[in-house]
Design a protein around this motif. Sequence first.
Motif, PDB file in Angstrom:
ATOM      1  N   UNK A 186     -60.010   8.574 -22.602  1.00 35.39           N
ATOM      2  CA  UNK A 186     -61.148   8.135 -23.410  1.00 35.39           C
ATOM      3  C   UNK A 186     -60.850   8.163 -24.908  1.00 35.39           C
ATOM      4  N   UNK A 187     -61.615   7.360 -25.636  1.00 35.28           N
ATOM      5  CA  UNK A 187     -61.489   7.310 -27.092  1.00 35.28           C
ATOM      6  C   UNK A 187     -62.206   8.497 -27.746  1.00 35.28           C
ATOM      7  N   UNK A 188     -63.409   8.810 -27.258  1.00 35.90           N
ATOM      8  CA  UNK A 188     -64.205   9.913 -27.782  1.00 35.90           C
ATOM      9  C   UNK A 188     -64.195  11.052 -26.766  1.00 35.90           C
ATOM     10  N   UNK A 189     -63.823  12.252 -27.210  1.00 41.59           N
ATOM     11  CA  UNK A 189     -63.716  13.383 -26.293  1.00 41.59           C
ATOM     12  C   UNK A 189     -62.347  13.445 -25.654  1.00 41.59           C
ATOM     13  N   UNK A 190     -62.026  14.567 -25.080  1.00 43.74           N
ATOM     14  CA  UNK A 190     -60.710  14.768 -24.470  1.00 43.74           C
ATOM     15  C   UNK A 190     -60.803  14.872 -22.948  1.00 43.74           C
ATOM     16  N   UNK A 191     -61.905  14.412 -22.388  1.00 43.29           N
ATOM     17  CA  UNK A 191     -62.085  14.511 -20.937  1.00 43.29           C
ATOM     18  C   UNK A 191     -61.219  13.479 -20.197  1.00 43.29           C
ATOM     19  N   UNK A 192     -60.698  13.900 -19.066  1.00 43.05           N
ATOM     20  CA  UNK A 192     -60.040  12.992 -18.142  1.00 43.05           C
ATOM     21  C   UNK A 192     -61.084  12.525 -17.136  1.00 43.05           C
ATOM     22  N   UNK A 193     -61.185  11.233 -16.935  1.00 41.47           N
ATOM     23  CA  UNK A 193     -62.143  10.681 -15.982  1.00 41.47           C
ATOM     24  C   UNK A 193     -61.393  10.295 -14.711  1.00 41.47           C
ATOM     25  N   UNK A 194     -61.668  11.020 -13.635  1.00 41.11           N
ATOM     26  CA  UNK A 194     -60.977  10.779 -12.369  1.00 41.11           C
ATOM     27  C   UNK A 194     -61.783   9.765 -11.554  1.00 41.11           C
ATOM     28  N   UNK A 195     -61.260   8.554 -11.433  1.00 42.44           N
ATOM     29  CA  UNK A 195     -61.946   7.487 -10.701  1.00 42.44           C
ATOM     30  C   UNK A 195     -61.624   7.554  -9.216  1.00 42.44           C
ATOM     31  N   UNK A 196     -60.423   8.004  -8.896  1.00 43.25           N
ATOM     32  CA  UNK A 196     -59.999   7.995  -7.490  1.00 43.25           C
ATOM     33  C   UNK A 196     -59.530   6.608  -7.102  1.00 43.25           C
ATOM     34  N   UNK A 197     -60.008   6.093  -5.948  1.00 42.17           N
ATOM     35  CA  UNK A 197     -59.646   4.741  -5.540  1.00 42.17           C
ATOM     36  C   UNK A 197     -60.695   3.742  -6.033  1.00 42.17           C
ATOM     37  N   UNK A 198     -60.587   2.495  -5.582  1.00 43.83           N
ATOM     38  CA  UNK A 198     -61.471   1.444  -6.079  1.00 43.83           C
ATOM     39  C   UNK A 198     -62.774   1.309  -5.284  1.00 43.83           C
ATOM     40  N   UNK A 199     -62.990   2.171  -4.316  1.00 41.42           N
ATOM     41  CA  UNK A 199     -64.234   2.110  -3.537  1.00 41.42           C
ATOM     42  C   UNK A 199     -65.445   2.406  -4.426  1.00 41.42           C
ATOM     43  N   UNK A 200     -66.509   1.626  -4.257  1.00 42.09           N
ATOM     44  CA  UNK A 200     -67.781   1.845  -4.973  1.00 42.09           C
ATOM     45  C   UNK A 200     -67.564   1.923  -6.493  1.00 42.09           C
ATOM     46  N   UNK A 201     -66.693   1.084  -7.026  1.00 51.75           N
ATOM     47  CA  UNK A 201     -66.315   1.189  -8.434  1.00 51.75           C
ATOM     48  C   UNK A 201     -67.500   0.993  -9.378  1.00 51.75           C
ATOM     49  N   UNK A 202     -68.308  -0.014  -9.130  1.00 54.35           N
ATOM     50  CA  UNK A 202     -69.459  -0.258 -10.009  1.00 54.35           C
ATOM     51  C   UNK A 202     -70.431   0.923 -10.009  1.00 54.35           C
ATOM     52  N   UNK A 203     -70.632   1.507  -8.833  1.00 51.87           N
ATOM     53  CA  UNK A 203     -71.526   2.658  -8.733  1.00 51.87           C
ATOM     54  C   UNK A 203     -70.943   3.862  -9.485  1.00 51.87           C
ATOM     55  N   UNK A 204     -69.640   4.030  -9.405  1.00 50.54           N
ATOM     56  CA  UNK A 204     -68.983   5.133 -10.122  1.00 50.54           C
ATOM     57  C   UNK A 204     -69.189   4.995 -11.629  1.00 50.54           C
ATOM     58  N   UNK A 205     -69.031   3.782 -12.134  1.00 51.91           N
ATOM     59  CA  UNK A 205     -69.193   3.578 -13.573  1.00 51.91           C
ATOM     60  C   UNK A 205     -70.656   3.690 -13.994  1.00 51.91           C
ATOM     61  N   UNK A 206     -71.546   3.305 -13.111  1.00 53.40           N
ATOM     62  CA  UNK A 206     -72.974   3.477 -13.397  1.00 53.40           C
ATOM     63  C   UNK A 206     -73.310   4.963 -13.533  1.00 53.40           C
ATOM     64  N   UNK A 207     -72.765   5.789 -12.623  1.00 54.29           N
ATOM     65  CA  UNK A 207     -72.966   7.236 -12.691  1.00 54.29           C
ATOM     66  C   UNK A 207     -72.332   7.826 -13.952  1.00 54.29           C
ATOM     67  N   UNK A 208     -71.175   7.316 -14.314  1.00 52.52           N
ATOM     68  CA  UNK A 208     -70.483   7.797 -15.517  1.00 52.52           C
ATOM     69  C   UNK A 208     -71.323   7.525 -16.767  1.00 52.52           C
ATOM     70  N   UNK A 209     -71.882   6.340 -16.880  1.00 53.45           N
ATOM     71  CA  UNK A 209     -72.681   5.990 -18.047  1.00 53.45           C
ATOM     72  C   UNK A 209     -73.949   6.854 -18.127  1.00 53.45           C
ATOM     73  N   UNK A 210     -74.522   7.135 -16.973  1.00 54.77           N
ATOM     74  CA  UNK A 210     -75.705   8.015 -16.949  1.00 54.77           C
ATOM     75  C   UNK A 210     -75.334   9.414 -17.428  1.00 54.77           C
ATOM     76  N   UNK A 211     -74.160   9.883 -16.981  1.00 49.05           N
ATOM     77  CA  UNK A 211     -73.671  11.206 -17.395  1.00 49.05           C
ATOM     78  C   UNK A 211     -73.438  11.243 -18.908  1.00 49.05           C
ATOM     79  N   UNK A 212     -72.821  10.215 -19.442  1.00 48.44           N
ATOM     80  CA  UNK A 212     -72.571  10.152 -20.882  1.00 48.44           C
ATOM     81  C   UNK A 212     -73.880  10.135 -21.657  1.00 48.44           C
ATOM     82  N   UNK A 213     -74.835   9.348 -21.187  1.00 46.79           N
ATOM     83  CA  UNK A 213     -76.124   9.275 -21.889  1.00 46.79           C
ATOM     84  C   UNK A 213     -76.776  10.650 -22.004  1.00 46.79           C
ATOM     85  N   UNK A 214     -76.716  11.409 -20.923  1.00 43.27           N
ATOM     86  CA  UNK A 214     -77.342  12.732 -20.911  1.00 43.27           C
ATOM     87  C   UNK A 214     -76.580  13.728 -21.785  1.00 43.27           C
ATOM     88  N   UNK A 215     -75.245  13.795 -21.596  1.00 44.19           N
ATOM     89  CA  UNK A 215     -74.468  14.824 -22.298  1.00 44.19           C
ATOM     90  C   UNK A 215     -74.272  14.523 -23.771  1.00 44.19           C
TER      91      UNK A 215
END
Length: 245
Positions: A186-215
Amino acid sequence: MKINWSYIKGVLLIALIGFLYGFSNHKNNTIKVKEVVVEFERGNNLFMNYEMVNKLLIQNGETVRNQEKSVIDLHKLESNVLSHPMVENAAIFLTVDGSLKAKVKQRTPIARVVSGNESYYIDRQAKRMPLSVNHSERVLVVFGDVKEEKFNEIHLLVTTILKDDFLKKQIIGVELAPNNEYILETRVGEQKIIVGNMDHLNEKFKNLKSFYNKTMLDSTINNYSSINLKYHKQVVCTKEVEYGA
């Protein structure tokens, strides 16, 4: 016997048209190619330059300039240009005034792979594309032991990131881990984002954005060292360890 003058006039007119067409066609074929014009579809030459294309417009070991139009093999010249690994599409044609035009569409890279001693692009068609000495494109960098069978997965991951304004700004790199899981830098922060495989990719990114919004709202984003998206409908985080606290 009555002479059908209308019929005779029609025959003579057809013969005259045929003669003029043949004469015009013969004259046109004897015209020599006076210049070679190269046009790049994107309006600039970026990865290729005009000299590189001109070197592909060779017939019988010679430039097509000053050769008669009748001997020009447009199909072969077009195939020569299309064979270049930086060309996505090309059209070669002759103009009435004796110019040979080459319209070239260069390939568009979306990611740069750094794998061992190798470095190359993956383009928008999920194909390998060599680097250019003329231009270096600013794209996402993919690290790891990348094999050709992974190109489609990388293409899916990168295009999904590029379609989202937030992800496009936040994600700067991709790592293909030895276990074949994808990890994002990532550009901001030093977190590693573990995506895993490509299954449910859009849902994973939707969850990630929700997490970012909150934190980001409660300023707790820097409390975490990793963000794991690979579990279905979950975001599992690892907290940053504070030594000596």
